[in-house]
Design a protein around this motif. Structure first.
Motif, mmCIF file in Angstrom:
data_model
loop_
_atom_site.group_PDB
_atom_site.id
_atom_site.type_symbol
_atom_site.label_atom_id
_atom_site.label_comp_id
_atom_site.label_asym_id
_atom_site.label_seq_id
_atom_site.Cartn_x
_atom_site.Cartn_y
_atom_site.Cartn_z
ATOM 1 N N ALA A 185 -1.050 0.720 -9.640
ATOM 2 C CA ALA A 185 0.031 1.568 -9.499
ATOM 3 C C ALA A 185 0.802 1.468 -10.821
ATOM 4 O O ALA A 185 1.191 2.299 -11.636
ATOM 5 C CB ALA A 185 0.833 1.742 -8.363
ATOM 6 N N CYS A 186 1.132 0.316 -11.044
ATOM 7 C CA CYS A 186 2.113 -0.159 -12.388
ATOM 8 C C CYS A 186 1.463 0.141 -13.590
ATOM 9 O O CYS A 186 1.932 0.313 -14.712
ATOM 10 C CB CYS A 186 2.616 -1.497 -12.156
ATOM 11 N N ALA A 215 2.766 1.627 -3.394
ATOM 12 C CA ALA A 215 2.046 2.092 -4.428
ATOM 13 C C ALA A 215 1.626 3.376 -4.351
ATOM 14 O O ALA A 215 1.442 4.205 -5.235
ATOM 15 C CB ALA A 215 0.675 1.226 -4.298
ATOM 16 N N LYS A 241 0.940 -1.074 0.088
ATOM 17 C CA LYS A 241 -0.019 0.042 -0.166
ATOM 18 C C LYS A 241 0.926 1.330 -0.105
ATOM 19 O O LYS A 241 0.460 2.229 -0.620
ATOM 20 C CB LYS A 241 -0.848 0.104 1.315
ATOM 21 N N GLY A 273 4.972 -4.917 -10.524
ATOM 22 C CA GLY A 273 4.793 -4.534 -9.088
ATOM 23 C C GLY A 273 5.794 -5.447 -8.240
ATOM 24 O O GLY A 273 6.403 -4.967 -7.172
ATOM 25 N N ARG A 314 2.181 6.395 -7.058
ATOM 26 C CA ARG A 314 1.356 7.095 -7.727
ATOM 27 C C ARG A 314 1.658 8.352 -7.446
ATOM 28 O O ARG A 314 1.580 9.349 -8.452
ATOM 29 C CB ARG A 314 -0.069 6.752 -7.045
ATOM 30 N N MET A 320 0.021 -2.638 -5.697
ATOM 31 C CA MET A 320 1.062 -2.152 -6.747
ATOM 32 C C MET A 320 0.633 -2.475 -8.289
ATOM 33 O O MET A 320 1.213 -1.772 -9.221
ATOM 34 C CB MET A 320 2.220 -3.133 -6.685
#
Length: 286
Positions: free
Chosen positions: A271-272, A14, A11, A147, A18, A268
């Motif tokens: 985010a990726c 990520a 978390k 990730g 971001r 992740m």
């Protein structure tokens, strides 16, 4: 060695990724007046897919990307979906295209993935991107394996020379994460359901990536003391709890570092996806 493994906080990682992407998106907008655009196509009403697409929309918008979701009815034909993809391929404001899986049974997943422009394939599943990854060339990499690698690089000071075991050989996670580990100069074994004495194979590993989709499949006594464990599994137990492929309660007392479920690899992945959209934007527009 400490009594418990260090928790690899997906978390937090990520959120940091971001925020970094958001700063870059803001800089691009200020300097060039352009905004990277991510378009997600959802066919049907699968509840998990709807939640996932909404989360992608929300997080993309939060970092300043143009985020559009195309929600199509479950009876959409394969030809209609291909026409939608063709229109997104041709649209210069679209930098990333993701077709949410699984698709309805009457639509062939491979045909749809093959139709996406490889330069906009932010899921990294097109055969051209898979080939680039296998050849060690720059392309768009599947989000979950990417990730996994970012979390591993946080957990371990150096990956070169370490022995890694990937449990699972799917095209979505197992094979691409093995390729990424090879590129990081690890010695890589891909294990699977037919592997003989799987526990003994896993016990050799400095790095374990579990991606088999079976709850608590990897036991604590399979883990080499001090190993880094990346648990990709997301399984729901009969009582409604989310658990990974690794028996966390056992492994945490043996591993050196481990991802929890939830809160590890999962955050992740999105985010990726945003990172891949920025990568695609740069590659397309210079």
């Amino acid at each position: 060695m400490p009594d418990q493994a260090r928790i690899i906080d997906g978390k937090a990682a990520a959120a940091a990724l971001r925020a970094e992407i958001g700063r870059e998106v803001a800089a691009i907008k200020a300097e060039r007046g352009l905004v990277p655009g991510l378009h997600v196509v959802l066919v049907g009403e699968d509840p998990a897919s709807r939640v996932y697409v909404a989360s992608k929309e929300k997080l993309a918008a939060e970092i300043g990307m143009n985020s559009v979701a195309h929600r199509l009815p479950a009876e959409t034909s394969e030809a209609e979906l291909l026409a939608k993809i063709a229109s997104l391929n041709a649209d210069d404001t679209v930098d990333g295209i993701l077709v949410q899986l699984p698709l309805p049974r009457h639509i062939d997943t491979g045909t749809i993935i093959d139709a996406i422009d490889p330069a906009k394939d932010v899921d990294g599943l097109h055969p051209i991107n898979a080939g680039k990854l296998a050849g060690g060339k720059n392309g768009l990499v599947p989000c979950t394996p990417l990730g996994c690698m970012l979390l591993l690089r946080q957990a371990l000071p150096a990956l070169s020379g370490l022995e890694a075991v990937v449990i699972g050989r799917s095209e979505l996670v197992g094979r691409p994460v093995a390729q990424l580990l090879l590129q990081a100069d690890c010695t890589v074994t891909i294990a699977h359901s037919r592997t003989r004495d799987l526990a003994a194979v896993v016990r050799r590993a400095d790095i374990v990536v579990a991606a088999v989709g079976r709850p608590h499949f990897v036991r604590g006594d399979w883990i080499k003391p001090g190993a880094a464990v990346i648990d990709v599994g997301i399984n729901r137990t009969p009582d409604g709890k989310l658990v990974g492929d690794v028996d966390f309660a056992e492994a945490i007392h043996v591993a050196g570092a481990i991802t929890p479920v939830p809160g590890g690899v999962g955050p992740m992945t999105i985010a990726c996806l945003l990172r891949n959209t920025l990568t695609a934007f740069r590659a397309r527009r210079g």
